[in-house]
Design a protein around this motif. Structure first.
Motif, PDB file in Angstrom:
ATOM      1  N   THR A 133       0.862  -1.186   0.000  1.00  0.00           N
ATOM      2  CA  THR A 133       0.000   0.000   0.000  1.00  0.00           C
ATOM      3  C   THR A 133       0.894   1.230   0.000  1.00  0.00           C
ATOM      4  O   THR A 133       1.674   1.450   0.936  1.00  0.00           O
ATOM      5  CB  THR A 133      -0.907   0.024   1.246  1.00  0.00           C
ATOM      6  N   ILE A 134       0.788   2.018  -1.058  1.00  0.00           N
ATOM      7  CA  ILE A 134       1.622   3.211  -1.197  1.00  0.00           C
ATOM      8  C   ILE A 134       0.701   4.404  -1.395  1.00  0.00           C
ATOM      9  O   ILE A 134       0.000   4.500  -2.403  1.00  0.00           O
ATOM     10  CB  ILE A 134       2.585   3.075  -2.389  1.00  0.00           C
ATOM     11  N   GLU A 135       0.670   5.312  -0.416  1.00  0.00           N
ATOM     12  CA  GLU A 135      -0.262   6.439  -0.498  1.00  0.00           C
ATOM     13  C   GLU A 135       0.445   7.763  -0.280  1.00  0.00           C
ATOM     14  O   GLU A 135       1.502   7.832   0.361  1.00  0.00           O
ATOM     15  CB  GLU A 135      -1.383   6.275   0.526  1.00  0.00           C
ATOM     16  N   LEU A 136      -0.165   8.810  -0.817  1.00  0.00           N
ATOM     17  CA  LEU A 136       0.327  10.171  -0.678  1.00  0.00           C
ATOM     18  C   LEU A 136      -0.628  10.935   0.216  1.00  0.00           C
ATOM     19  O   LEU A 136      -1.838  10.949  -0.032  1.00  0.00           O
ATOM     20  CB  LEU A 136       0.431  10.847  -2.044  1.00  0.00           C
ATOM     21  N   THR A 137      -0.110  11.549   1.274  1.00  0.00           N
ATOM     22  CA  THR A 137      -0.947  12.354   2.158  1.00  0.00           C
ATOM     23  C   THR A 137      -0.562  13.820   2.038  1.00  0.00           C
ATOM     24  O   THR A 137       0.564  14.156   1.666  1.00  0.00           O
ATOM     25  CB  THR A 137      -0.790  11.906   3.624  1.00  0.00           C
ATOM     26  N   GLY A 138      -1.493  14.691   2.363  1.00  0.00           N
ATOM     27  CA  GLY A 138      -1.217  16.123   2.289  1.00  0.00           C
ATOM     28  C   GLY A 138      -1.352  16.648   0.869  1.00  0.00           C
ATOM     29  O   GLY A 138      -1.606  15.908  -0.087  1.00  0.00           O
ATOM     30  N   ASP A 139      -1.175  17.938   0.730  1.00  0.00           N
ATOM     31  CA  ASP A 139      -1.313  18.589  -0.571  1.00  0.00           C
ATOM     32  C   ASP A 139       0.004  18.516  -1.352  1.00  0.00           C
ATOM     33  O   ASP A 139       1.090  18.590  -0.771  1.00  0.00           O
ATOM     34  CB  ASP A 139      -1.716  20.055  -0.400  1.00  0.00           C
ATOM     35  N   LEU A 140      -0.118  18.398  -2.654  1.00  0.00           N
ATOM     36  CA  LEU A 140       1.041  18.410  -3.547  1.00  0.00           C
ATOM     37  C   LEU A 140       0.784  19.458  -4.622  1.00  0.00           C
ATOM     38  O   LEU A 140       0.211  19.153  -5.669  1.00  0.00           O
ATOM     39  CB  LEU A 140       1.261  17.032  -4.172  1.00  0.00           C
ATOM     40  N   PRO A 141       1.189  20.725  -4.363  1.00  0.00           N
ATOM     41  CA  PRO A 141       0.931  21.813  -5.314  1.00  0.00           C
ATOM     42  C   PRO A 141       1.450  21.474  -6.710  1.00  0.00           C
ATOM     43  O   PRO A 141       2.601  21.057  -6.865  1.00  0.00           O
ATOM     44  CB  PRO A 141       1.680  22.999  -4.702  1.00  0.00           C
ATOM     45  N   HIS A 173       4.611  11.977   2.332  1.00  0.00           N
ATOM     46  CA  HIS A 173       4.013  13.249   2.761  1.00  0.00           C
ATOM     47  C   HIS A 173       4.902  14.404   2.310  1.00  0.00           C
ATOM     48  O   HIS A 173       6.122  14.368   2.479  1.00  0.00           O
ATOM     49  CB  HIS A 173       3.861  13.277   4.289  1.00  0.00           C
ATOM     50  N   VAL A 174       4.277  15.429   1.735  1.00  0.00           N
ATOM     51  CA  VAL A 174       5.002  16.603   1.244  1.00  0.00           C
ATOM     52  C   VAL A 174       4.673  17.803   2.115  1.00  0.00           C
ATOM     53  O   VAL A 174       3.508  18.083   2.399  1.00  0.00           O
ATOM     54  CB  VAL A 174       4.637  16.907  -0.225  1.00  0.00           C
ATOM     55  N   GLU A 175       5.726  18.481   2.553  1.00  0.00           N
ATOM     56  CA  GLU A 175       5.560  19.670   3.398  1.00  0.00           C
ATOM     57  C   GLU A 175       6.281  20.834   2.739  1.00  0.00           C
ATOM     58  O   GLU A 175       7.484  20.760   2.465  1.00  0.00           O
ATOM     59  CB  GLU A 175       6.140  19.400   4.785  1.00  0.00           C
ATOM     60  N   GLU A 176       5.547  21.928   2.474  1.00  0.00           N
ATOM     61  CA  GLU A 176       6.131  23.106   1.836  1.00  0.00           C
ATOM     62  C   GLU A 176       6.517  24.133   2.888  1.00  0.00           C
ATOM     63  O   GLU A 176       5.738  24.450   3.789  1.00  0.00           O
ATOM     64  CB  GLU A 176       5.140  23.722   0.846  1.00  0.00           C
ATOM     65  N   HIS A 177       7.748  24.650   2.781  1.00  0.00           N
ATOM     66  CA  HIS A 177       8.229  25.681   3.685  1.00  0.00           C
ATOM     67  C   HIS A 177       8.520  26.947   2.879  1.00  0.00           C
ATOM     68  O   HIS A 177       8.286  26.994   1.666  1.00  0.00           O
ATOM     69  CB  HIS A 177       9.487  25.198   4.413  1.00  0.00           C
ATOM     70  N   THR A 215      12.078  25.984   1.147  1.00  0.00           N
ATOM     71  CA  THR A 215      12.377  24.580   0.872  1.00  0.00           C
ATOM     72  C   THR A 215      11.099  23.745   0.811  1.00  0.00           C
ATOM     73  O   THR A 215      10.015  24.208   1.164  1.00  0.00           O
ATOM     74  CB  THR A 215      13.310  23.992   1.958  1.00  0.00           C
ATOM     75  N   VAL A 216      11.277  22.509   0.372  1.00  0.00           N
ATOM     76  CA  VAL A 216      10.195  21.526   0.348  1.00  0.00           C
ATOM     77  C   VAL A 216      10.735  20.231   0.942  1.00  0.00           C
ATOM     78  O   VAL A 216      11.838  19.797   0.578  1.00  0.00           O
ATOM     79  CB  VAL A 216       9.697  21.252  -1.088  1.00  0.00           C
ATOM     80  N   SER A 217       9.976  19.616   1.836  1.00  0.00           N
ATOM     81  CA  SER A 217      10.377  18.344   2.432  1.00  0.00           C
ATOM     82  C   SER A 217       9.443  17.239   1.967  1.00  0.00           C
ATOM     83  O   SER A 217       8.225  17.420   1.952  1.00  0.00           O
ATOM     84  CB  SER A 217      10.352  18.422   3.966  1.00  0.00           C
ATOM     85  N   VAL A 218      10.034  16.104   1.583  1.00  0.00           N
ATOM     86  CA  VAL A 218       9.252  14.938   1.166  1.00  0.00           C
ATOM     87  C   VAL A 218       9.625  13.784   2.096  1.00  0.00           C
ATOM     88  O   VAL A 218      10.778  13.356   2.130  1.00  0.00           O
ATOM     89  CB  VAL A 218       9.544  14.554  -0.296  1.00  0.00           C
ATOM     90  N   GLU A 219       8.638  13.307   2.850  1.00  0.00           N
ATOM     91  CA  GLU A 219       8.858  12.184   3.759  1.00  0.00           C
ATOM     92  C   GLU A 219       8.403  10.882   3.108  1.00  0.00           C
ATOM     93  O   GLU A 219       7.319  10.829   2.520  1.00  0.00           O
ATOM     94  CB  GLU A 219       8.098  12.384   5.066  1.00  0.00           C
ATOM     95  N   VAL A 220       9.231   9.852   3.215  1.00  0.00           N
ATOM     96  CA  VAL A 220       8.862   8.510   2.766  1.00  0.00           C
ATOM     97  C   VAL A 220       8.938   7.610   3.998  1.00  0.00           C
ATOM     98  O   VAL A 220      10.031   7.261   4.454  1.00  0.00           O
ATOM     99  CB  VAL A 220       9.788   8.003   1.654  1.00  0.00           C
TER     100      VAL A 220
END
Length: 360
Positions: A239-247, A283-287, A290-295
């Motif tokens: 199961t591979i899912e993407l959470t949060g917004d991805l502009p 999960h993608v977090e925009e700062h 910078t941008v952080s991508v968690e796997v």
């Protein structure tokens, strides 16, 4: 230039006094301690004149960067273009030593500060520059041969694996439930082999380019979405899912090899997962900058003592006990992008790889 004994030197210097002193140093008596006879000297006071007299007999070039018809690193570039396989030693003034350092970084074999030159120093510098150039030529030839061999082997492996996967797919309707499980494992292993050949190709592309990469705008959403689809297709049991917004318009400073970063992180999260149903959350977090991508995965996790080794960092390099060339490539690429990749524990189980990239 077949050996380190120098037979002919091209001296490009417009100051008559400096040129005369260097010629005297080259022919000074101590030279036979290094070579049996002192080399012949061709001298030019202009870059254009030097280019006219340059031929295959020249073993090494002594180059003053401040000439009447050319100056600075542009002078070195033109000389290196003409004498591609001939070592160049740059001559600098006392106040221009930093220029000499930059020249070496730019392709010169060495540099000499004119006021510091002695006969022995000059002769040794020329000799060692000649030796280094020959060693580098051999290394370049060996690397070219290995690159060609690698390309051929990877091509053949991919072709053979494609045949295996094709015949394997055709067997799906002809095996029972027990056989189907074995067949699926075989097909998954075949897909993994194909993935490894792609990773090796990406890694060699990085190694072959000795210069700093030219970073440009890469749309993160396109790269990440594409790699998520590939991972889901290759690992149907996970199961591979993407959470949060991805502009959709978010751009980061990277190269086309950014896709290899996420492909290897996703493949690693599944391949080293000990659960019957691997779960991967991206999960993608925009700062601000910078941008952080968690796997994150629910696998066995990685002990603190191995968190550096898993990337092949430090003395162990590719021989580390980590997850192989894939994570080493991830670390190398992210570093090239002036970013950062961090490994932490997931809760309650597993690991979290966080890649931080700069916005473009």
């Amino acid at each position: 230039m077949n050996n380190t004994a120098l037979s002919e030197i091209l001296l490009i210097e417009d100051n008559p006094a400096d040129a005369r002193l260097i010629e005297e140093y080259i022919t000074e008596r101590s030279w036979p301690n290094i070579d049996r006879t002192a080399p012949a000297i061709e001298q030019a006071d202009r870059l254009d004149s030097a280019i006219e007299i340059f031929d295959e007999q020249i073993d090494i070039v002594l180059l003053d960067l401040g000439l009447p018809d050319s100056s600075g690193l542009e002078t070195l570039d033109r000389m290196l273009e003409i004498g591609e396989l001939v070592p160049v030693v740059v001559l600098t003034g006392l106040d221009d030593e930093q220029v000499g350092v930059e020249a070496v970084e730019h392709g010169a074999q060495d540099y000499l500060v004119k006021d510091d030159i002695t006969p022995r120093l000059l002769q040794q510098t020329l000799r060692y520059a000649s030796q280094r150039e020959q060693q580098q030529q051999k290394l370049r030839q060996r690397n070219a041969e290995l690159a060609l061999l690698n390309q051929v082997v990877r091509h053949d492996i991919r072709n053979d694996v494609a045949v295996i996967l094709g015949w394997g797919d055709s067997l799906k309707d002809h095996v029972d439930e027990t056989g189907a499980d074995h067949l699926d494992r075989m097909l998954e292993a075949g897909e993994h082999i194909t993935s490894i050949t792609e990773t090796v190709g990406d890694f060699l592309a990085v190694l072959e380019d000795n210069s700093d990469p030219e970073l440009h705008a890469i749309t993160l959403s396109s790269v990440l979405t594409n790699e998520l689809e590939k991972a889901r297709s290759a690992h149907e049991h996970a199961t591979i899912e993407l959470t949060g917004d991805l502009p959709s318009g978010l751009e980061v400073a990277a190269t086309e090899l950014l896709s290899s970063v996420f492909r290897n992180l996703l493949n690693n999260a599944v391949a080293h997962n000990d659960k019957p149903d691997p779960e991967i959350v991206v999960h993608v977090e925009e700062h601000e900058a910078t941008v952080s991508v968690e796997v994150a995965d629910n696998g066995p996790g990685i002990p603190d003592s191995q968190k550096r080794e898993v990337f092949g960092r430090g003395e162990m390099g590719l021989a580390s006990s980590g997850s192989g060339i894939g994570l080493y490539l991830v670390d190398t690429l992210v570093d090239m992008y002036d970013g950062e990749v961090v490994l932490e524990d997931n809760e309650p189980d597993g690991s979290v790889f966080t890649v931080t990239l700069n916005k473009y």
